[in-house]
Design a protein around this motif. Structure first.
Motif, PDB file in Angstrom:
ATOM      1  N   THR A  32      31.251  22.388  67.878  1.00  0.00           N
ATOM      2  CA  THR A  32      29.856  22.793  67.984  1.00  0.00           C
ATOM      3  C   THR A  32      29.252  22.128  69.213  1.00  0.00           C
ATOM      4  O   THR A  32      29.349  20.909  69.361  1.00  0.00           O
ATOM      5  CB  THR A  32      29.074  22.371  66.734  1.00  0.00           C
ATOM      6  N   ALA A  33      28.677  22.918  70.091  1.00  0.00           N
ATOM      7  CA  ALA A  33      28.042  22.357  71.290  1.00  0.00           C
ATOM      8  C   ALA A  33      26.544  22.284  71.072  1.00  0.00           C
ATOM      9  O   ALA A  33      25.960  23.155  70.435  1.00  0.00           O
ATOM     10  CB  ALA A  33      28.355  23.228  72.495  1.00  0.00           C
ATOM     11  N   ILE A  34      25.945  21.196  71.573  1.00  0.00           N
ATOM     12  CA  ILE A  34      24.481  21.111  71.579  1.00  0.00           C
ATOM     13  C   ILE A  34      24.048  21.157  73.034  1.00  0.00           C
ATOM     14  O   ILE A  34      24.477  20.333  73.847  1.00  0.00           O
ATOM     15  CB  ILE A  34      23.988  19.801  70.932  1.00  0.00           C
ATOM     16  N   ILE A  35      23.246  22.169  73.377  1.00  0.00           N
ATOM     17  CA  ILE A  35      22.771  22.280  74.757  1.00  0.00           C
ATOM     18  C   ILE A  35      21.245  22.257  74.781  1.00  0.00           C
ATOM     19  O   ILE A  35      20.607  22.397  73.736  1.00  0.00           O
ATOM     20  CB  ILE A  35      23.290  23.568  75.452  1.00  0.00           C
ATOM     21  N   GLY A  36      20.719  22.067  75.963  1.00  0.00           N
ATOM     22  CA  GLY A  36      19.266  22.042  76.109  1.00  0.00           C
ATOM     23  C   GLY A  36      18.887  21.182  77.286  1.00  0.00           C
ATOM     24  O   GLY A  36      19.697  20.382  77.765  1.00  0.00           O
ATOM     25  N   PRO A  37      17.668  21.349  77.790  1.00  0.00           N
ATOM     26  CA  PRO A  37      17.269  20.592  78.981  1.00  0.00           C
ATOM     27  C   PRO A  37      17.193  19.096  78.708  1.00  0.00           C
ATOM     28  O   PRO A  37      17.154  18.669  77.556  1.00  0.00           O
ATOM     29  CB  PRO A  37      15.886  21.145  79.320  1.00  0.00           C
ATOM     30  N   SER A  38      17.169  18.327  79.770  1.00  0.00           N
ATOM     31  CA  SER A  38      17.148  16.867  79.663  1.00  0.00           C
ATOM     32  C   SER A  38      15.940  16.408  78.853  1.00  0.00           C
ATOM     33  O   SER A  38      14.837  16.918  79.020  1.00  0.00           O
ATOM     34  CB  SER A  38      17.082  16.284  81.068  1.00  0.00           C
ATOM     35  N   GLY A  41      16.315  15.932  73.201  1.00  0.00           N
ATOM     36  CA  GLY A  41      16.690  15.262  71.956  1.00  0.00           C
ATOM     37  C   GLY A  41      18.132  15.472  71.526  1.00  0.00           C
ATOM     38  O   GLY A  41      18.501  15.161  70.388  1.00  0.00           O
ATOM     39  N   LYS A  42      18.980  15.943  72.439  1.00  0.00           N
ATOM     40  CA  LYS A  42      20.385  16.191  72.083  1.00  0.00           C
ATOM     41  C   LYS A  42      21.077  14.907  71.632  1.00  0.00           C
ATOM     42  O   LYS A  42      21.703  14.843  70.573  1.00  0.00           O
ATOM     43  CB  LYS A  42      21.147  16.774  73.287  1.00  0.00           C
ATOM     44  N   ALA A 217      24.305  25.114  69.568  1.00  0.00           N
ATOM     45  CA  ALA A 217      22.921  24.910  69.154  1.00  0.00           C
ATOM     46  C   ALA A 217      22.095  24.725  70.415  1.00  0.00           C
ATOM     47  O   ALA A 217      22.460  23.929  71.286  1.00  0.00           O
ATOM     48  CB  ALA A 217      22.811  23.682  68.263  1.00  0.00           C
ATOM     49  N   PHE A 218      21.002  25.446  70.533  1.00  0.00           N
ATOM     50  CA  PHE A 218      20.143  25.283  71.695  1.00  0.00           C
ATOM     51  C   PHE A 218      18.866  24.557  71.271  1.00  0.00           C
ATOM     52  O   PHE A 218      18.190  24.960  70.331  1.00  0.00           O
ATOM     53  CB  PHE A 218      19.795  26.639  72.314  1.00  0.00           C
ATOM     54  N   MET A 219      18.582  23.460  71.958  1.00  0.00           N
ATOM     55  CA  MET A 219      17.400  22.667  71.616  1.00  0.00           C
ATOM     56  C   MET A 219      16.395  22.683  72.757  1.00  0.00           C
ATOM     57  O   MET A 219      16.759  22.767  73.930  1.00  0.00           O
ATOM     58  CB  MET A 219      17.795  21.212  71.341  1.00  0.00           C
ATOM     59  N   LEU A 220      15.129  22.570  72.371  1.00  0.00           N
ATOM     60  CA  LEU A 220      14.061  22.520  73.368  1.00  0.00           C
ATOM     61  C   LEU A 220      12.941  21.658  72.814  1.00  0.00           C
ATOM     62  O   LEU A 220      12.451  21.919  71.710  1.00  0.00           O
ATOM     63  CB  LEU A 220      13.571  23.954  73.639  1.00  0.00           C
TER      64      LEU A 220
END
Ligand SMILES: Nc1ncnc2c1ncn2[C@@H]1O[C@H](COP(=O)(O)OP(=O)(O)OP(=O)(O)O)[C@@H](O)[C@H]1O
Ligand SMILES: [Mg+2]
Lengths: 251, 286
Positions: A32-38, A41-42, A217-220
């Motif tokens: 499972t990858a967690i991606i999102g901008p710096s 909260g990854k 998972a995409f976080m923002l």
């Protein structure tokens, strides 16, 4: 079948609300990858899964993270056993300034998994083989671990985890200090390990997420925007924010 | 214009640096000159391992073995007392104490390092000396043991401060790595932190020893000042430094006795030089 269930999870650094009501099911023996901008909260989310955030002053959480149906934030959970079972690999290789052998044996010794020399030797060899480092280091096991190249050091960090972790490995941008060739080799290793381990990998690099992961998972800004099959996230995401991010419009 | 100023400042700093080197060398030459003229008349081996120090008899004897043993006993005893306590304190300050407490303790310890040794000696005379006499039921409380305890108090702040720096500078990544593998705080400290901080701790101890060997006032006041070879640490002793300090005032200038005191000074100089040199090696290894 899901191994890690995150339910209504919130995390604060004193008053800073960093993770906002996260809900996600992480599947067993999948990457499972967690991606999102710096700063989204990854790392904070990843470090919640083995409670490494406990080591930072002022952190408090609410909600649940269930691993094999057991909430790891329950009172009475032994954090040491949790951390042994849920291994973690960091952004920069953080080997101890001791020998290659002792780095792998460290986890076995402190967790009293083995005390006999032969048993330890066996696990050290097996762990080094599983990260394809054995042939390279078998003649210099007692040399300082810091004499290895960065890629080898990161492999050794993974071996150190493999030696004690039974089922979950968390990786926080494990390739960010490596060159492209080394990155490719570590990615191959991660895919190879997913036969036996449930793997969660945080990455800045979207191609990497697309190459290695099954789910993404995409976080923002502390929220989990979307979680789905990697293919879907990168080709046909449901949310506009995800679409903008994976197409490179921001971040 | 600016350039001229730079040159002047650089030269001044260079001169200051050179000056300190020149000082050390001239001290050594001065000591060496006086000591050498002593060894023309007196056998060096007899000086070093002679058991009797009778500088004022008709046929004077200048054996410094009792004072070497005295210095060694007091120094060794002080280390045995000070090192474990100091390292534990450093660990507490650096790894366990909450941040507020840590800062207070650090400044307190640094303050303690500034207590003059004559004050240490004075406190020793009023407290530890009578206690040792009473508790061990011996004729006098002025013993090597008493000196060790007081000197331990004297060097502990130095050892704590330098070890604390060494322990504190162990990178957080190492500890984080250990915790992530399931290590407890104590396991992390014992297996990783102490190992990594060891050169710094050894250097701290060596600097402490250097100070002990050279210490004069406190030992003169509380070790009994008797130049006989002691049977145990509960006997009075006299150190090399105390010998020089207590006799230099009344000695006849340029007499054999006078030169013998310089010879002791030379031996001391060599010992502290070696100890500091070793400390330096460990600090540099860091
Ligand atoms: N120890 C801390 N104390 C206070 N705030 C923190 C701490 N660690 C992280 N934060 C804040 O929490 C937010 C999330 O940080 P986190 O490290 O989880 O982000 P990230 O997505 O991993 O970012 P990056 O891609 O840069 O690694 C950020 O706003 C950050 O400033
Ligand atoms: Mg991060």
């Amino acid at each position: 079948m899901s191994k890690i269930e995150i339910r209504n999870f919130n995390l604060y650094y004193t008053s800073l609300h960093v993770l906002k009501n996260i809900n996600v099911n992480i599947l067993e023996r999948k990457i499972t990858a967690i991606i999102g901008p710096s700063g989204c909260g990854k790392s904070s989310l990843l470090r919640s899964i083995n409670r490494m955030n406990d080591t930072i002053e002022g952190v408090h959480v609410s909600g649940e993270i269930n691993i094999f149906g057991k909430n790891i934030y329950d009172i009475g959970i032994d954090v040491r056993i949790l951390r042994k079972n849920v291994g973690m690999v960091f952004q920069r290789p953080n080997l101890f300034p001791i020998s290659i052998y002792e780095n792998v044996a460290f986890g076995l010794k402190i967790n009293r998994i083995h005390s006999k020399k032969n048993a330890i030797n066996e696990v050290v060899e097996k762990s080094l083989k599983s990260v394809s480092l054995w042939d390279h280091v078998k003649d210099k096991l007692h040399k300082s671990a810091l004499s290895l190249t960065l890629e080898q050091q990161q492999r050794l960090c993974i071996a150190r985890v493999v030696a004690v972790a039974s089922n979950i490995i968390l990786l926080d941008e494990p390739c960010s200090s490596l060159d492209p060739i080394a990155t490719q080799k570590i990615e191959e290793l991660i895919i190879y390990l997913s036969d036996q381990y449930t793997i969660v990998i945080v990455t800045h690099n979207m191609q990497q997420a697309a190459r290695v992961s099954h789910n993404t998972a995409f976080m923002l800004l502390g929220e989990l925007i979307e979680f789905d099959k990697t293919e879907k996230i990168f080709t046909n995401p449901s949310m506009n924010e995800t679409e903008d991010y994976v197409s490179g419009r921001f971040g | 214009m600016k350039k001229n100023k730079d040159v002047i400042i650089e030269t001044a700093i260079f001169m200051c640096g050179m000056l300190s080197i020149i000082f050390v060398i001239s001290i050594f030459i001065f000591l060496f000159k006086e000591a050498i003229s002593f060894f023309w008349d007196y056998n060096f081996i007899k000086f070093l391992i002679g058991k009797n120090w009778y500088p004022n008899s008709n046929k004077p004897l200048f054996g410094i073995l009792p004072t070497i043993i005295g210095s060694f006993l007091v120094t060794f005893g002080a280390c045995v007392v000070a090192v474990p306590i100091a390292v534990m304190s450093a660990l507490y300050i650096s790894e366990i104490a909450p941040k507020g407490v840590r800062n207070i303790l650090k400044s307190l310890v640094e303050l303690m390092a500034a207590i003059p040794s004559v004050v240490i000696g004075f406190i020793g005379i009023r407290t530890v000396v009578p206690f040792v006499k009473f508790f061990f039921n011996i004729p006098t409380g002025l013993t090597a043991f008493t000196g060790s305890i007081m000197l331990a108090c004297m060097i502990m702040p130095t050892i704590i401060t330098i070890s604390e720096d060494a322990i504190h500078s162990v990178p957080w990544e190492y500890k984080e790595g250990a915790f992530a593998l399931g290590a407890t705080k104590w396991q992390t400290v014992r297996r990783i932190v102490l190992k990594e901080a060891r050169p710094g701790i050894i250097a701290a101890v060596m600097l402490g020893i250097g100070r002990l060997v050279g210490e004069t006032m406190a030992v003169m006041m509380i070790t009994g000042n008797s130049a006989n070879i002691p049977d145990s640490i509960f006997d009075p002793v006299r150190t090399m430094t105390a010998t020089i300090a207590s006799e230099m005032g009344e000695v006849v200038r340029d007499s054999a006795h006078y030169k013998a005191l310089f010879a002791i000074g030379l031996v001391l100089f060599v010992i502290t030089f070696i100890v500091n040199f070793i400390a330096d090696l460990f600090l540099r290894k860091k």
